[in-house]
Design a protein around this motif. Sequence first.
Motif, mmCIF file in Angstrom:
data_model
loop_
_atom_site.group_PDB
_atom_site.id
_atom_site.type_symbol
_atom_site.label_atom_id
_atom_site.label_comp_id
_atom_site.label_asym_id
_atom_site.label_seq_id
_atom_site.Cartn_x
_atom_site.Cartn_y
_atom_site.Cartn_z
ATOM 1 N N SER A 95 0.830 -1.208 0.000
ATOM 2 C CA SER A 95 0.000 0.000 0.000
ATOM 3 C C SER A 95 0.870 1.265 0.000
ATOM 4 O O SER A 95 2.014 1.250 0.476
ATOM 5 C CB SER A 95 -0.951 0.012 1.197
ATOM 6 O OG SER A 95 -0.242 -0.061 2.398
ATOM 7 N N VAL A 96 0.297 2.317 -0.551
ATOM 8 C CA VAL A 96 0.969 3.622 -0.572
ATOM 9 C C VAL A 96 -0.001 4.651 0.001
ATOM 10 O O VAL A 96 -1.124 4.803 -0.492
ATOM 11 C CB VAL A 96 1.394 4.036 -1.996
ATOM 12 C CG1 VAL A 96 2.084 5.404 -1.970
ATOM 13 C CG2 VAL A 96 2.308 2.984 -2.626
ATOM 14 N N CYS A 97 0.447 5.337 1.037
ATOM 15 C CA CYS A 97 -0.369 6.343 1.731
ATOM 16 C C CYS A 97 0.147 7.722 1.348
ATOM 17 O O CYS A 97 1.245 8.123 1.741
ATOM 18 C CB CYS A 97 -0.249 6.133 3.244
ATOM 19 S SG CYS A 97 -0.891 7.490 4.227
ATOM 20 N N LEU A 98 -0.639 8.424 0.540
ATOM 21 C CA LEU A 98 -0.282 9.775 0.115
ATOM 22 C C LEU A 98 -0.861 10.774 1.115
ATOM 23 O O LEU A 98 -2.043 10.690 1.453
ATOM 24 C CB LEU A 98 -0.867 10.039 -1.271
ATOM 25 C CG LEU A 98 -0.654 11.431 -1.851
ATOM 26 C CD1 LEU A 98 0.811 11.651 -2.228
ATOM 27 C CD2 LEU A 98 -1.555 11.642 -3.064
ATOM 28 N N VAL A 99 -0.016 11.680 1.591
ATOM 29 C CA VAL A 99 -0.477 12.698 2.548
ATOM 30 C C VAL A 99 -0.254 14.087 1.952
ATOM 31 O O VAL A 99 0.869 14.439 1.570
ATOM 32 C CB VAL A 99 0.264 12.587 3.902
ATOM 33 C CG1 VAL A 99 -0.278 13.625 4.894
ATOM 34 C CG2 VAL A 99 0.129 11.179 4.483
ATOM 35 N N LEU A 100 -1.325 14.844 1.852
ATOM 36 C CA LEU A 100 -1.255 16.231 1.405
ATOM 37 C C LEU A 100 -1.371 17.092 2.651
ATOM 38 O O LEU A 100 -2.297 16.906 3.452
ATOM 39 C CB LEU A 100 -2.404 16.520 0.436
ATOM 40 C CG LEU A 100 -2.543 15.507 -0.702
ATOM 41 C CD1 LEU A 100 -3.729 15.856 -1.579
ATOM 42 C CD2 LEU A 100 -1.270 15.454 -1.529
ATOM 43 N N ALA A 101 -0.426 17.999 2.818
ATOM 44 C CA ALA A 101 -0.328 18.721 4.082
ATOM 45 C C ALA A 101 -0.398 20.224 3.842
ATOM 46 O O ALA A 101 0.091 20.736 2.822
ATOM 47 C CB ALA A 101 0.982 18.351 4.784
ATOM 48 N N SER A 102 -0.972 20.926 4.802
ATOM 49 C CA SER A 102 -1.228 22.362 4.626
ATOM 50 C C SER A 102 -0.033 23.242 4.967
ATOM 51 O O SER A 102 -0.058 24.441 4.686
ATOM 52 C CB SER A 102 -2.425 22.790 5.481
ATOM 53 O OG SER A 102 -2.129 22.631 6.855
ATOM 54 N N THR A 103 0.996 22.668 5.622
ATOM 55 C CA THR A 103 2.182 23.472 5.956
ATOM 56 C C THR A 103 3.452 22.653 5.692
ATOM 57 O O THR A 103 3.396 21.434 5.521
ATOM 58 C CB THR A 103 2.220 23.899 7.446
ATOM 59 O OG1 THR A 103 2.479 22.750 8.257
ATOM 60 C CG2 THR A 103 0.925 24.549 7.893
#
Length: 146
Positions: free
Chosen positions: A110-118
């Motif tokens: 599995s690949v967990c993509l995280v988009l972050a605000s800072t």
Amino acid sequence: MKKTSIYDCSMLEIDKHHNEKGNISVIENDRTIPFSIERVYYLYDVPGGESRGGHAHKKLQQFVVAVSGSFDVTVDDGESRRTFTVNRPYRGVLVVPGIWRELDNFSSGSVCLVLASTEYLEDDYIRDYNSLKNIRNDFLPIYRAG
Ligand code: TYD
């Protein structure tokens, strides 16, 4: 830190453009997700049985997508917990500030993509669960007064 709850965390649908050649999903700042992306990172090769997260953030918002495979995202506001199973590349979990999160049950590959605000700021992390509860409780009188 705003006093958030686990009910501010939700599973959001991402646009899915389908044709015979496959699918494209698109995430746009302030449209698909309620923030602008400052940083992108991804977790992969997570060993079976391992868990990630185990912290909260003071200001950071994140959007967590299983671009491949599946895993669980558990959110906890010190009073209640809820678990989202993330297993489609066209859905993701919005995790707001002030919420403890744990990621586990990663499927193989599995690949967990995280988009972050800072940007990455160690100072933004709350890595102790009791500290989080104390910080949240400190805000309670303000909310009661308001
Ligand atoms: P951390 O966010 O604690 O991992 P997780 O929540 O997935 O278990 O990050 C682990 C380490 O990776 C951290 O100590 C420093 C490094 N790191 C960066 O340098 N930049 C980043 O943007 C992130 C997310 C982590």
